[in-house]
Design a protein around this motif. Structure first.
Motif, PDB file in Angstrom:
ATOM      1  N   ASP A 254       0.831  -1.197   0.000  1.00 20.36           N
ATOM      2  CA  ASP A 254       0.000   0.000   0.000  1.00 20.36           C
ATOM      3  C   ASP A 254       0.864   1.245   0.000  1.00 20.36           C
ATOM      4  O   ASP A 254       2.066   1.214   0.342  1.00 20.36           O
ATOM      5  CB  ASP A 254      -0.903   0.036   1.238  1.00 20.36           C
ATOM      6  CG  ASP A 254      -2.260  -0.618   0.979  1.00 20.36           C
ATOM      7  OD1 ASP A 254      -2.878  -0.306  -0.056  1.00 20.36           O
ATOM      8  OD2 ASP A 254      -2.693  -1.453   1.807  1.00 20.36           O
ATOM      9  N   ILE A 255       0.235   2.350  -0.389  1.00 19.23           N
ATOM     10  CA  ILE A 255       0.788   3.693  -0.182  1.00 19.23           C
ATOM     11  C   ILE A 255      -0.326   4.471   0.508  1.00 19.23           C
ATOM     12  O   ILE A 255      -1.120   5.166  -0.130  1.00 19.23           O
ATOM     13  CB  ILE A 255       1.212   4.349  -1.506  1.00 19.23           C
ATOM     14  CG1 ILE A 255       2.250   3.491  -2.225  1.00 19.23           C
ATOM     15  CG2 ILE A 255       1.792   5.753  -1.236  1.00 19.23           C
ATOM     16  CD1 ILE A 255       2.623   3.993  -3.586  1.00 19.23           C
ATOM     17  N   ASN A 256      -0.410   4.283   1.807  1.00  9.49           N
ATOM     18  CA  ASN A 256      -1.513   4.855   2.567  1.00  9.49           C
ATOM     19  C   ASN A 256      -1.279   6.338   2.870  1.00  9.49           C
ATOM     20  O   ASN A 256      -0.138   6.820   2.877  1.00  9.49           O
ATOM     21  CB  ASN A 256      -1.687   4.104   3.886  1.00  9.49           C
ATOM     22  CG  ASN A 256      -2.380   2.777   3.688  1.00  9.49           C
ATOM     23  OD1 ASN A 256      -3.416   2.705   3.037  1.00  9.49           O
ATOM     24  ND2 ASN A 256      -1.823   1.716   4.252  1.00  9.49           N
ATOM     25  N   ILE A 257      -2.346   7.046   3.119  1.00 12.42           N
ATOM     26  CA  ILE A 257      -2.247   8.446   3.550  1.00 12.42           C
ATOM     27  C   ILE A 257      -1.425   8.534   4.825  1.00 12.42           C
ATOM     28  O   ILE A 257      -1.555   7.714   5.727  1.00 12.42           O
ATOM     29  CB  ILE A 257      -3.652   9.025   3.790  1.00 12.42           C
ATOM     30  CG1 ILE A 257      -4.403   9.208   2.474  1.00 12.42           C
ATOM     31  CG2 ILE A 257      -3.565  10.374   4.509  1.00 12.42           C
ATOM     32  CD1 ILE A 257      -5.815   9.737   2.659  1.00 12.42           C
ATOM     33  N   GLY A 258      -0.575   9.527   4.876  1.00 10.28           N
ATOM     34  CA  GLY A 258       0.128   9.858   6.094  1.00 10.28           C
ATOM     35  C   GLY A 258      -0.344  11.214   6.605  1.00 10.28           C
ATOM     36  O   GLY A 258      -1.010  11.958   5.885  1.00 10.28           O
TER      37      GLY A 258
END
Length: 264
Positions: A254-258
């Motif tokens: 994933d490239i999740n919101i930070g």
């Protein structure tokens, strides 16, 4: 007057000017909706993509100038803020191949005096997230599409925003900038070079926990508004970041919101 301002000083492309003026009936309908927005008789939470949302914004241009001028905000800042509409028009055309506009609910903030472009970044006052230790408000930070995201430009924007909100919103009690974005995703550290501008931007923030979105925002910004995670297998690979993100997501990552906060 408002529509003329929008045509002459906001819209960048002749194609969009022609499109806006192509249907007088929709322009008239947009004027009526804009009146309700200006008088706070209507809160629109959704508007289908098309000519109508652009027509509404056209009729809100003078309103934005008036609201901001009453706060002492310069015409230059207001017009720079409103011109963000061109980014969304161009993005729609890239995805759909036709003139269009579908981001009224976001751009409404620009045209009602709630959001401001100050240098490279955009800012607005917002209620504080629960993990902000001080104050009831934060200065929410947004990263508009277009242009390099250098550390120097961002620091300049933060300095501009501090001065701007203290001057024009003297009663605010914000003590932190706040940002939530896929650009703050810790997952990017695994697919980008350490000196990449995005990672340097991420280092400007004290990171705080944020709910995962299973790459939804990253996919939308990297590949287009019509892409979802299940479509990534067919996503373009025109840049190194697109290729690496695609490989990561297809492998189950994933490239999740930070999210992060930064002391004002």
């Amino acid at each position: 007057m408002s529509v003329e301002l929008f045509l002459n000083e906001v819209l960048a492309r002749q194609e969009d000017r022609d499109w806006l003026m192509s249907n007088p009936q929709i322009l008239k309908e947009g004027e009526q909706i804009a009146h309700y927005v200006k008088t706070e008789q209507m809160v629109i939470t959704e508007m289908a993509p098309g000519l109508l949302p652009l027509a509404v914004l056209a009729h809100l241009t003078q309103h934005a100038l008036d609201v901001n001028a009453a706060r002492g905000i310069s015409r230059e800042i207001t017009m720079a803020t409103l011109r963000d509409v061109n980014v969304w028009l161009d993005g729609y055309y890239e995805q759909e191949g036709v003139r269009g506009f579908g981001e009224y609910c976001w751009l409404r903030n620009h045209f009602t005096g709630d959001l401001f472009k100050l240098g490279r970044l955009q800012f607005r006052l917002e209620w504080a997230a629960h993990f902000i230790p001080e104050g009831k408000q934060v200065i929410e930070t947004h990263i508009p599409r277009g242009g390099r995201l250098t550390k120097e430009d961002c620091l300049e924007s933060f300095a501009m925003a501090k001065e701007f909100f203290n001057k024009h919103f003297p009663d605010h009690d914000a003590k932190y900038f706040f940002c939530d974005s896929w650009l703050l995703s810790p997952d990017l550290q695994e697919i980008m070079e350490p000196d990449a501008n995005i990672l340097q931007f991420s280092k400007l923030w004290d990171h705080v926990p944020f709910h995962p979105d299973h790459s939804e925002q990253a996919v939308r910004h990297l590949y287009g508004v019509n892409y979802k995670r299940e479509h990534v297998v067919n996503a373009p690979e025109n840049t190194s970041l697109q290729r690496k993100a695609k490989a990561r997501i297809l492998a189950g990552g994933d490239i999740n919101i930070g999210a992060g906060m930064r002391k004002i």
